[in-house]
Every structure is written in C-alpha cells, then in structure tokens.
Design an enzyme around this catalytic site. Structure first.
Site, short mmCIF file in Angstrom:
data_model
loop_
_atom_site.label_atom_id
_atom_site.label_comp_id
_atom_site.label_asym_id
_atom_site.label_seq_id
_atom_site.Cartn_x
_atom_site.Cartn_y
_atom_site.Cartn_z
CB ALA A 82 -41.00 -12.11 -6.11
CG ASP A 83 -43.88 -18.39 -8.04
OD1 ASP A 83 -43.22 -18.95 -6.66
OD2 ASP A 83 -44.25 -18.98 -8.48
#
Length: 207
Positions: free
Chosen positions: A86-87
């Site tokens: 994830a970012d």
C-alpha cells in the site's frame, strides 16, 4: 522478518510495509500476516514523475512496492504467499504532500493544511498467483485552522515525521480534524473495506 507481534496462527499473507499502523489495521480485522521487509529504493520517497498526476503517483508507487516485494520473496526463496502492499499520499490542490524532510518542512505542510480540505489517497495492491489486484481509497479530510503555537507543539511531539502530510489522524492531530468523508482507516494507511475486498479474491477469509 517476524517479531513478537506476529499473530500466533500461520500467516496468510506478507505485508510489504514496515508501517506499524498498517500492521495494527490488519490485526484489527483478524488477518494473520508476516511483515516482508523489502529493501527500499534510495531516498525517503519515490519521486513523482514529470507530468504524473498526484492520483496516478500513489497508484504507481503501490504497484512498484508490490512488484519489488514479489521479486524479493523469490530472490530470498521464501514461502510463496500473497503479498499486500500500500501507499498513502496526501494531496492538496493537486499537489503531493509527502513526508516532511525536517521540522521546517513539517511546519510548512501543516500551515498549508490549516483551515482547508485536502484528500488522502491510499492505493492497495494484492499480488497473488502472478496477478496484481488494485484498489484505491479516496478520502476528503477537513482540518480546522491551527495556530502557530499548536503547530510548533505538534512538531515537538515528533508525530509529524515519517508521515505523509506531516500528521497522523490516529494520534494527537485528531484534535485538528474537523471532518472526514471517506475511509478513516484509509487515512491511517490501509483502507479496510477495500483491503477486505482484495483479500476475498485470494480466498483469504476474515473472521
């Protein structure tokens, strides 16, 4: 790669993130996992490409994290498991507000967010069986007007550092947040609704 906080049951996936918040969120929904500590590329944050929109940037960086994690898993000959990456990016008027470089930068970012709405985009990628499944959470966050003294005290706490947008919604900065429209967990770094939908694709059941 694992530590005392790893769930007692066998991990169902690798979490390609060192963020304790993402780990806590996965634990919150009962997903047994193991942290995959993939060496980061040079620099604190990946640069935004010329002409790349802020929205495209966060999705690309999440995909890049997932791809690097898959390569690392194979190179290290680890057990083959799905990988979750994830970012999270804070976006103000179309511009990315990344992690502050220092106190001066943190104060600048916090002043820019004071009294206005911004967006938090969190892209999630699940790598499984040679495929990459993507999801994106977009949340609008309204921060009340803050004073110079409040911003200085917040920086004194150390909380802004290492966080996109120089704040953590789950910490002291919660006192600054007037409203949100979207995913609270997405602002923390892992939108649980979207994550659960991705996990369902890999037959990873949530209790």
């Amino acid at each position: 790669m694992s530590d005392a906080h790893t769930p007692a049951s066998a991990p169902r996936l690798y979490l390609a993130s060192a963020s304790p918040r993402r780990r806590e969120l996965l634990q919150q929904i009962g997903v047994a996992h193991e942290v995959l500590r993939v060496p980061a590329p040079p620099g604190e944050d990946e640069p935004q490409l010329p002409g790349e929109s802020a929205a495209d940037y966060v999705q690309r960086t999440a995909l890049d994290k997932a791809r690097r994690a898959v390569t690392w898993m194979r190179e290290q000959r680890l057990a083959i498991l799905p990988i979750l990456a994830a970012d999270t990016t804070v976006i103000l008027d179309g511009a990315v507000l990344g992690k502050p470089a220092d106190r001066t930068d943190a104060l600048r970012i916090l002043q820019a967010l004071s009294g206005v709405e911004h967006e938090v985009h969190t892209a999630v990628v699940l790598a499984v069986d040679g495929r990459l499944h993507e999801a994106l959470s977009v949340t609008r966050v309204g921060m009340r007007a803050t004073t110079d003294a409040e911003r200085e005290r917040y920086c004194d706490s150390g909380e802004p550092f290492g966080k996109a947008g120089a704040y953590g919604i789950q910490g002291l900065a919660s006192a600054f947040i007037a409203h949100i429209a979207g995913s609270y967990s997405g602002v923390m770094g892992l939108p649980l609704f979207e994550t659960a939908a991705l996990l369902a694709r890999a037959d990873i059941q949530i209790p």
